[in-house]
Design a protein around this motif. Structure first.
Motif, mmCIF file in Angstrom:
data_model
loop_
_atom_site.group_PDB
_atom_site.id
_atom_site.type_symbol
_atom_site.label_atom_id
_atom_site.label_comp_id
_atom_site.label_asym_id
_atom_site.label_seq_id
_atom_site.Cartn_x
_atom_site.Cartn_y
_atom_site.Cartn_z
ATOM 1 N N VAL A 1 0.881 -1.112 0.211
ATOM 2 C CA VAL A 1 0.116 -0.008 0.103
ATOM 3 C C VAL A 1 0.854 1.323 0.048
ATOM 4 O O VAL A 1 1.409 1.808 1.021
ATOM 5 C CB VAL A 1 -1.090 0.019 1.171
ATOM 6 C CG1 VAL A 1 -1.776 1.439 1.193
ATOM 7 C CG2 VAL A 1 -1.823 -1.168 1.105
ATOM 8 N N THR A 2 1.159 1.823 -1.228
ATOM 9 C CA THR A 2 1.953 2.684 -1.236
ATOM 10 C C THR A 2 1.353 4.266 -1.493
ATOM 11 O O THR A 2 2.081 5.235 -1.636
ATOM 12 C CB THR A 2 2.939 2.520 -2.464
ATOM 13 O OG1 THR A 2 2.177 2.411 -3.758
ATOM 14 C CG2 THR A 2 3.721 1.230 -2.187
ATOM 15 N N THR A 3 0.091 4.097 -1.665
ATOM 16 C CA THR A 3 -0.503 5.547 -1.977
ATOM 17 C C THR A 3 -1.323 5.965 -0.816
ATOM 18 O O THR A 3 -2.157 5.289 0.054
ATOM 19 C CB THR A 3 -1.556 5.284 -3.363
ATOM 20 O OG1 THR A 3 -0.902 4.621 -4.015
ATOM 21 C CG2 THR A 3 -2.196 6.600 -3.575
ATOM 22 N N PHE A 4 -1.211 7.303 -0.595
ATOM 23 C CA PHE A 4 -1.713 7.785 0.834
ATOM 24 C C PHE A 4 -2.609 9.135 0.261
ATOM 25 O O PHE A 4 -2.378 9.849 -0.239
ATOM 26 C CB PHE A 4 -0.726 8.191 1.643
ATOM 27 C CG PHE A 4 0.157 7.307 2.268
ATOM 28 C CD1 PHE A 4 -0.452 6.406 3.373
ATOM 29 C CD2 PHE A 4 1.155 6.722 1.462
ATOM 30 C CE1 PHE A 4 0.666 5.590 3.763
ATOM 31 C CE2 PHE A 4 1.814 5.473 1.908
ATOM 32 C CZ PHE A 4 1.621 4.916 3.056
ATOM 33 N N ASP A 5 -3.891 8.915 0.783
ATOM 34 C CA ASP A 5 -4.996 9.944 0.325
ATOM 35 C C ASP A 5 -5.274 11.014 1.530
ATOM 36 O O ASP A 5 -5.714 10.604 2.597
ATOM 37 C CB ASP A 5 -6.455 9.210 0.057
ATOM 38 C CG ASP A 5 -7.366 10.029 -0.399
ATOM 39 O OD1 ASP A 5 -7.059 10.373 -1.364
ATOM 40 O OD2 ASP A 5 -8.151 10.265 0.312
ATOM 41 N N HIS A 6 -4.860 12.173 1.175
ATOM 42 C CA HIS A 6 -5.074 13.499 1.901
ATOM 43 C C HIS A 6 -6.305 14.325 1.319
ATOM 44 O O HIS A 6 -6.669 14.340 0.306
ATOM 45 C CB HIS A 6 -3.759 14.189 2.005
ATOM 46 C CG HIS A 6 -2.598 13.412 2.690
ATOM 47 N ND1 HIS A 6 -2.598 13.749 4.148
ATOM 48 C CD2 HIS A 6 -1.747 12.633 2.427
ATOM 49 C CE1 HIS A 6 -1.587 13.003 4.625
ATOM 50 N NE2 HIS A 6 -0.944 12.184 3.695
ATOM 51 N N ALA A 7 -6.212 15.532 2.049
ATOM 52 C CA ALA A 7 -7.005 16.638 1.720
ATOM 53 C C ALA A 7 -6.505 17.842 2.524
ATOM 54 O O ALA A 7 -6.198 17.320 3.730
ATOM 55 C CB ALA A 7 -8.495 16.577 1.851
ATOM 56 N N ASP A 8 -6.690 18.911 1.981
ATOM 57 C CA ASP A 8 -6.083 20.192 2.628
ATOM 58 C C ASP A 8 -6.751 20.189 3.890
ATOM 59 O O ASP A 8 -6.216 20.604 4.966
ATOM 60 C CB ASP A 8 -6.263 21.584 1.917
ATOM 61 C CG ASP A 8 -7.775 21.574 1.462
ATOM 62 O OD1 ASP A 8 -8.532 20.714 1.400
ATOM 63 O OD2 ASP A 8 -8.179 22.572 0.776
ATOM 64 N N ILE A 9 -8.239 19.711 4.051
ATOM 65 C CA ILE A 9 -9.097 20.116 5.018
ATOM 66 C C ILE A 9 -8.995 19.249 6.311
ATOM 67 O O ILE A 9 -9.521 19.405 7.482
ATOM 68 C CB ILE A 9 -10.325 20.570 4.824
ATOM 69 C CG1 ILE A 9 -11.028 19.241 4.079
ATOM 70 C CG2 ILE A 9 -10.692 21.655 4.161
ATOM 71 C CD1 ILE A 9 -12.445 19.267 4.008
ATOM 72 N N TYR A 10 -8.256 17.899 6.010
ATOM 73 C CA TYR A 10 -8.511 16.699 6.908
ATOM 74 C C TYR A 10 -7.873 17.056 8.187
ATOM 75 O O TYR A 10 -6.795 17.828 8.438
ATOM 76 C CB TYR A 10 -7.745 15.628 6.558
ATOM 77 C CG TYR A 10 -8.696 14.891 5.362
ATOM 78 C CD1 TYR A 10 -9.912 15.094 4.972
ATOM 79 C CD2 TYR A 10 -8.016 14.045 4.591
ATOM 80 C CE1 TYR A 10 -10.402 14.428 4.120
ATOM 81 C CE2 TYR A 10 -8.683 12.946 3.701
ATOM 82 C CZ TYR A 10 -9.771 13.680 3.374
ATOM 83 O OH TYR A 10 -10.642 12.881 2.412
ATOM 84 N N GLY A 11 -8.650 16.815 9.341
ATOM 85 C CA GLY A 11 -7.967 17.308 10.699
ATOM 86 C C GLY A 11 -8.146 18.559 11.028
ATOM 87 O O GLY A 11 -7.289 19.185 11.757
ATOM 88 N N ASN A 12 -9.029 19.324 10.443
ATOM 89 C CA ASN A 12 -9.233 20.790 10.189
ATOM 90 C C ASN A 12 -7.743 21.335 9.992
ATOM 91 O O ASN A 12 -7.008 22.248 10.622
ATOM 92 C CB ASN A 12 -9.658 21.235 11.787
ATOM 93 C CG ASN A 12 -10.053 22.791 11.691
ATOM 94 O OD1 ASN A 12 -10.363 23.341 10.470
ATOM 95 N ND2 ASN A 12 -10.184 23.395 12.860
#
Lengths: 299, 299, 299
Positions: free
Chosen positions: B44-55
């Motif tokens: 599992v080499t792909t990590f999914d983020h978003a600017d707003i995650y965890g405020n």
């Protein structure tokens, strides 16, 4: 103040004056002429008709002014529609229905030309999607009207995405607009993706009932109340009291290039609409109104 | 264990680790590094983020590990998102809204690069369809980010079919995924045809909430109960107790090439997800779960 | 009395005889042969089967006649379907489900050929959209069946617009029809735009249950009653008592080129269907029935 209808070449004014209730305004011919001239002064040069408005009377009332003031026709663009067969005392049919047969479309346009005292319609719309439509007949009617110079451009009204695609696949002329209901009170064409489709196709939507027939300014439901206060809040940002100006700004700020149709016979209302052209809503301001329409915050 | 995102060239791992709740996991930097290394071990080499995650905190926490272990970046692919403007104590806005203006997209990516301690994002997604979107501005932002090498690939999340088509018609880069909610608990994108659309376009969907936020394993509604027992029945076929493995197998067996995002911070849960790659459901097994989700037999 | 299925070259009769309930008609082989011969006399030369009709018995019953009368096969066109896996005493499956794998499609067609005592199927339909479909496998199956001459033409049944587009994008053969439910009692495919899509693609819809399984002639609900009296009113216009003739005329007058499937084993009913070919409804007549189906007047 002009908007170019995609690649078609037709230029309409950024705001359009609707004539649906002209028969109810009680204008003398002179008063109507003055109204038209003032609209033109505001930059509103496009007038939206339909064969059936005022039970088939509005085009004729408007046409009387064009007859008596021959310099007017070249300063304005005329839109009209066809395809609805009303049923009432005057038109004794078995049921209200639609008719988009070749013979009816051509006959209806011939009537509109006569009523409006003009030799051409700038933009002809099929008024409602006709589930019984024969697109081949519509195509033949459009070709004939286009080749004779009687209609310069063609479009539709109240069509779904697929109905638009189907008709476009059959007709040789480009369909240059879909006239649909859009207002802070009615966002169904955001929800059914019609607006995004028109953006894909670089087609300007026209918006009928941009003030939801006055519902925007009533506080007689939770929805109406939410929208009212949202418009008021944005009005305060711009120090503007006329909420209709804010409602128009909400439509005009949208990147789809929505062309609203002002339906009032009061010239002050048209002035309020025109004032909105100076306002540009920020995303946050636009969403304050959109979320009031939606009834909840976006996810 | 890699999946090629259609013709784009980007290779993601077949299962993706989501970082939405990273701030809640209470990891030390070392613990997070170990978690990442074990995920990589699993493939599992792909990590999914978003600017707003965890405020707006999760990217930064993750970036600390990338900073201290410089060999990591080349072993992984980073996804992040932009476009949602949250409203809370830290971000004092009038309403939660979306912003996909050129200036905001570029600013958001610059922040993500800084937070993540990297010079490029592998895949940037527009987080939510923005009804106020100006596709021309999005196009300009994407071009600028692509040409500067700051973002390698682009996609969207939670878009309808038409919204996807519209945006694709304006941007020069291919949109290589639509990240949507899919699980045995939520089959709306089968019902609204989004999955079939992505199959037409040879685009891999990404699936968020593949376990429906844990709802799959609760028996607190008739629907949940039906799905629970369906998963259990298929688990028995394979002598597997971990129902999450079966849920992942249901997604991974589907011909659309769905890429599920595991959202848990427990490495055993990711292991359960990875185990599903060995299972291949038959049509009958797949339908046992699908019909539980549907609530009735197929016609 | 023949209809050309778009550009494909396949010619079907304008009305099709359905064989779904053949096993219930209690025909001797001779009676069935007579029924088929009379249908051909009426111009109805196309017969609609499915692998599963009569719990996998109808094809076989029909095939017995083809075996004993070798001159029949060249006078008719055979449609059959595959993809539904029924569950009952005879077929002991865990759940009813769909299977459109390559191996199943080919096996099902081989069975149909054997049952029908023929060396080719004129038109093969995927019976139901399969959410687990692997379009690549369907494509391989269709290619193999086409190249061996076992199936001449291909289509689908009950597909949405997007499902049709998706499958067409994967298969090399043209999909020449979508067999959907259409009747004055069921206008869902007007409402979901499927009919307009088929008109865009110049594809003839086939209509199953054109009489809504007899519901058209019952007055056991407000809807049924409205439709009944609408059919009666139009029947009076043509001095025709058989309301099924009017229902067929409503379908056959539509510009989409709808091909109705008569499902009755009574030759008089097929005769009533065929009589409708002489009628042409006006827009107003068509709408009297449409608005009864809709439950209200058009806007």
């Amino acid at each position: 103040m002009k908007i170019n209808m995609s690649k078609s070449g037709l230029e309409l004014s950024r705001i359009v004056q609707g004539m649906m209730r002209l028969n109810e305004w009680g204008f003398s011919k002179k008063e109507l002429e003055n109204f038209i001239l003032k609209a033109i002064d505001f930059g509103v040069t496009t007038f939206d008709h339909a064969d059936i408005y005022g039970n088939h009377t509005c085009e004729k009332i408007f046409g009387e002014v064009l007859k008596s003031n021959s310099s007017l026709r070249n300063k304005i663009q005329l839109i009209t529609k066809c395809g609805i067969m009303v049923k009432n005392e005057k038109y004794q049919r078995r049921v209200k229905h639609y008719n988009t047969s070749k013979i009816h479309i051509i006959e209806s346009v011939e009537n509109s030309l006569k009523n409006l005292n003009t030799d051409h319609i700038d933009l002809l719309l099929i008024h409602r999607p006709d589930p019984f439509m024969n697109p081949e007949e519509i195509s033949e009617a459009f070709d004939e009207l286009y080749n004779s110079g009687k209609v310069l451009y063609f479009g539709v009204s109240n069509f779904t995405i697929q109905q638009f695609k189907t008709l476009q696949s059959w007709v040789n002329v480009p369909l240059i607009t879909n006239q649909i209901e859009i207002s802070p009170y009615n966002i169904e064409h955001f929800e059914n993706d019609n607006i995004y489709f028109l953006m894909e196709k670089r087609i300007n939507p026209m918006a009928w009932s941009p003030l939801a027939g006055g519902n925007l300014f009533k506080i007689n439901s939770e929805k109406a109340s939410k929208i009212f206060y949202a418009l008021k809040e944005i009005g305060k940002d711009f120090s503007i009291d006329s909420l209709d100006t804010i409602a128009y700004a909400w439509l005009l700020s949208h990147p789809a290039g929505i062309i609203p149709i002002s339906g009032s016979g009061k010239i002050e209302r048209l002035e309020n609409a025109v004032k909105s052209l100076e306002l540009k809503l920020s995303p946050e301001q636009w969403y304050i109104i959109y979320e009031a329409a939606l009834g909840h915050r976006v996810p």
